[in-house]
Design a protein around this motif. Structure first.
Motif, PDB file in Angstrom:
ATOM      1  N   SER A  78       0.840  -1.203   0.000  1.00 33.68           N
ATOM      2  CA  SER A  78       0.000   0.000   0.000  1.00 33.68           C
ATOM      3  C   SER A  78       0.872   1.249   0.000  1.00 33.68           C
ATOM      4  O   SER A  78       2.015   1.227   0.450  1.00 33.68           O
ATOM      5  N   ARG A  83      -3.771   0.526  -2.640  1.00 34.06           N
ATOM      6  CA  ARG A  83      -3.163  -0.768  -2.328  1.00 34.06           C
ATOM      7  C   ARG A  83      -3.324  -1.705  -3.516  1.00 34.06           C
ATOM      8  O   ARG A  83      -4.226  -1.559  -4.338  1.00 34.06           O
ATOM      9  N   VAL A 194      -4.589  -8.452  11.041  1.00 28.03           N
ATOM     10  CA  VAL A 194      -5.511  -7.533  10.387  1.00 28.03           C
ATOM     11  C   VAL A 194      -5.894  -8.038   8.999  1.00 28.03           C
ATOM     12  O   VAL A 194      -6.954  -7.691   8.469  1.00 28.03           O
ATOM     13  N   HIS A 195      -5.043  -8.882   8.407  1.00 30.55           N
ATOM     14  CA  HIS A 195      -5.299  -9.399   7.062  1.00 30.55           C
ATOM     15  C   HIS A 195      -4.671 -10.779   6.961  1.00 30.55           C
ATOM     16  O   HIS A 195      -3.741 -11.097   7.697  1.00 30.55           O
ATOM     17  N   ILE A 199       1.032  -7.117   4.904  1.00 27.71           N
ATOM     18  CA  ILE A 199       0.798  -5.798   4.310  1.00 27.71           C
ATOM     19  C   ILE A 199       2.063  -4.972   4.487  1.00 27.71           C
ATOM     20  O   ILE A 199       2.501  -4.711   5.614  1.00 27.71           O
ATOM     21  N   CYS A 210       2.414  -5.179   8.552  1.00 30.09           N
ATOM     22  CA  CYS A 210       1.463  -5.991   9.306  1.00 30.09           C
ATOM     23  C   CYS A 210       1.732  -7.449   8.959  1.00 30.09           C
ATOM     24  O   CYS A 210       1.577  -7.850   7.800  1.00 30.09           O
ATOM     25  N   ASP A 249      -9.321   1.068   5.074  1.00 28.78           N
ATOM     26  CA  ASP A 249     -10.144  -0.137   5.153  1.00 28.78           C
ATOM     27  C   ASP A 249      -9.491  -1.197   6.027  1.00 28.78           C
ATOM     28  O   ASP A 249     -10.183  -2.015   6.652  1.00 28.78           O
ATOM     29  N   PHE A 250      -8.164  -1.197   6.135  1.00 29.48           N
ATOM     30  CA  PHE A 250      -7.492  -2.115   7.054  1.00 29.48           C
ATOM     31  C   PHE A 250      -7.615  -1.629   8.503  1.00 29.48           C
ATOM     32  O   PHE A 250      -7.700  -2.438   9.430  1.00 29.48           O
ATOM     33  N   GLU A 253     -10.466  -3.027  10.288  1.00 23.17           N
ATOM     34  CA  GLU A 253     -10.382  -4.441  10.662  1.00 23.17           C
ATOM     35  C   GLU A 253      -9.364  -4.711  11.766  1.00 23.17           C
ATOM     36  O   GLU A 253      -9.286  -5.824  12.287  1.00 23.17           O
TER      37      GLU A 253
END
Length: 389
Positions: A78, A83, A194-195, A199, A210, A249-250, A253
């Motif tokens: 990102s 991203r 988070v994903h 990231i 992340c 948007d991350f 979350e």
């Protein structure tokens, strides 16, 4: 005492070399200056290249990786709120495995202990003797007892601050170094990631990463000043800064929680040449350091182990010294490619104190090019999953 290979350093590279040699009936003794618990308490990155995963299989220690590791076939990048994803599997046919370096080390210790492998802990005053002769030996002390091991070859897997590199005379080695003007502040938290993929984030406030260890253990990093100390950062301050650096948007979350470990790592690129002096071979951090961007540290050490293992296997199997004599050349060829990738990826994602507005525009243009160009994505993916040995 006498053995075929003395391995200085009981971290993952030394243990992997010892275990691989064991599968071919080649004897080794591992010397470690700390305790086993200390080694297993070190927190390190956990992204394994395809080649390292295959080496663990060959060593007979991949059962837990295969069962508990998290295969990743891509990663997110990102910049600001923009991203995009790099699809490793589609671009290269390979994945990486997210599995903590501590767990790799734990698996290797278990394998060496099961096989009755010789590992000595709490060794002090290790000295390498006559490495450039046909009869090298290593002396060391355990408590008040002085010990000696005669051997055929010595593998220096004892890290940047170990004795192995220093055993090569200054007149015989050359060192190359770049120190980066920032560090990474990292925390470990018992929170879901988070994903589902890593990231890598470039923001005007600096880099962020992340990552994760498992479904309930996350590892996060932010670029920080070299003058910062972990105690300067409260957990709340860290989470607030991380949120400023990743896409919105991350942020929605992100699950936050208390840190269970917090540390700051400086960034350095370092290579020593050659990686061999007589019957002494350097592996891993003893010979080279990379910035953590792209997770090449353990993986580059593993490529050294690959070349050295195959060289020793060839020598003890056929008597040929071809692999031994070419070890440094082969290892360094791959090391410098890993250094290039880590330097490039770090340059792409971090903000430097002396960056001009033009430099920042070029950085954003490079990110936009990577986002839109499949050839650039393939080159990045090939380096990330691991160049061939």
């Amino acid at each position: 005492m006498k053995t075929q290979i003395v391995i200085i350093g009981g971290g993952p590279s030394g243990l992997l070399l010892s275990q691989l040699l064991h599968t071919r009936g080649i004897e080794s003794i591992v010397l470690e200056r700390k305790t086993k618990d200390y080694v297993l308490g070190r927190i390190r990155a956990g992204v394994l290249e395809h080649g390292l995963h295959e080496m663990m299989r060959e060593a007979g220690v991949s059962d837990r990786i295969d069962a508990e590791g998290l295969p990743h076939d891509g990663t997110m990048i990102s910049y600001g709120d923009e991203r995009f994803r790099i699809d490793f599997e589609a671009l290269t046919g390979h994945k990486v495995m997210v599995y903590g370096q501590t767990e790799v080390t734990r698996d290797l210790y278990a394998a060496r202990e099961k096989a009755g492998g010789a590992i000595e802990f709490n060794v002090e005053d290790v000295q390498i003797h006559d490495a450039d002769s046909d009869a090298p030996y290593v002396t060391y002390r355990v408590g008040d007892e002085r010990r000696r091991i005669d051997c055929d070859y010595i593998a220096g897997c004892d890290g940047f601050h170990g004795v192995s590199r220093q055993a090569i005379p200054l007149s015989k080695r050359r060192e190359f170094e770049k120190v980066y003007p920032f560090g990474w502040l990292g925390i470990l938290s018992e929170t879901p990631p988070v994903h589902h993929e890593l990231i890598y984030a470039n923001s005007p406030r600096g880099f962020a990463l992340c990552s994760m260890r498992n479904a309930n253990l996350s590892r996060y990093y932010i670029q920080c000043s070299l003058s910062d100390k972990p105690e300067d950062w409260t957990d709340d301050a860290f989470w607030m800064e991380l949120k400023r650096r990743i896409p919105s948007d991350f942020v929605k979350e992100l699950v936050t929680g208390p840190s269970i470990e917090k540390s700051i790592a400086p960034l350095r690129s370092f290579v020593t040449e050659p990686m061999q002096y007589g019957r002494l071979f350097l592996c891993g951090d003893a010979a080279h350091i990379v910035p953590p961007t792209g997770a090449k540290g353990l993986n580059t050490a593993a490529s050294d182990v690959y070349y050295l293992y195959h060289a020793l296997r060839e020598f003890y199997g056929t008597g040929s010294k071809a692999g031994i004599e070419s070890y440094s050349t082969k290892a360094l060829a791959r090391v410098w490619k890993a250094e290039r990738f880590s330097w490039w990826f770090s340059s792409l994602l971090h903000r430097y104190p002396d960056q001009s507005e033009f430099d920042i525009k070029m950085q954003v243009a490079e990110l936009a090019f990577l986002r839109s160009n499949e050839a650039a994505q393939k080159a990045m993916a090939e380096n990330y999953v691991g160049l061939p040995y």
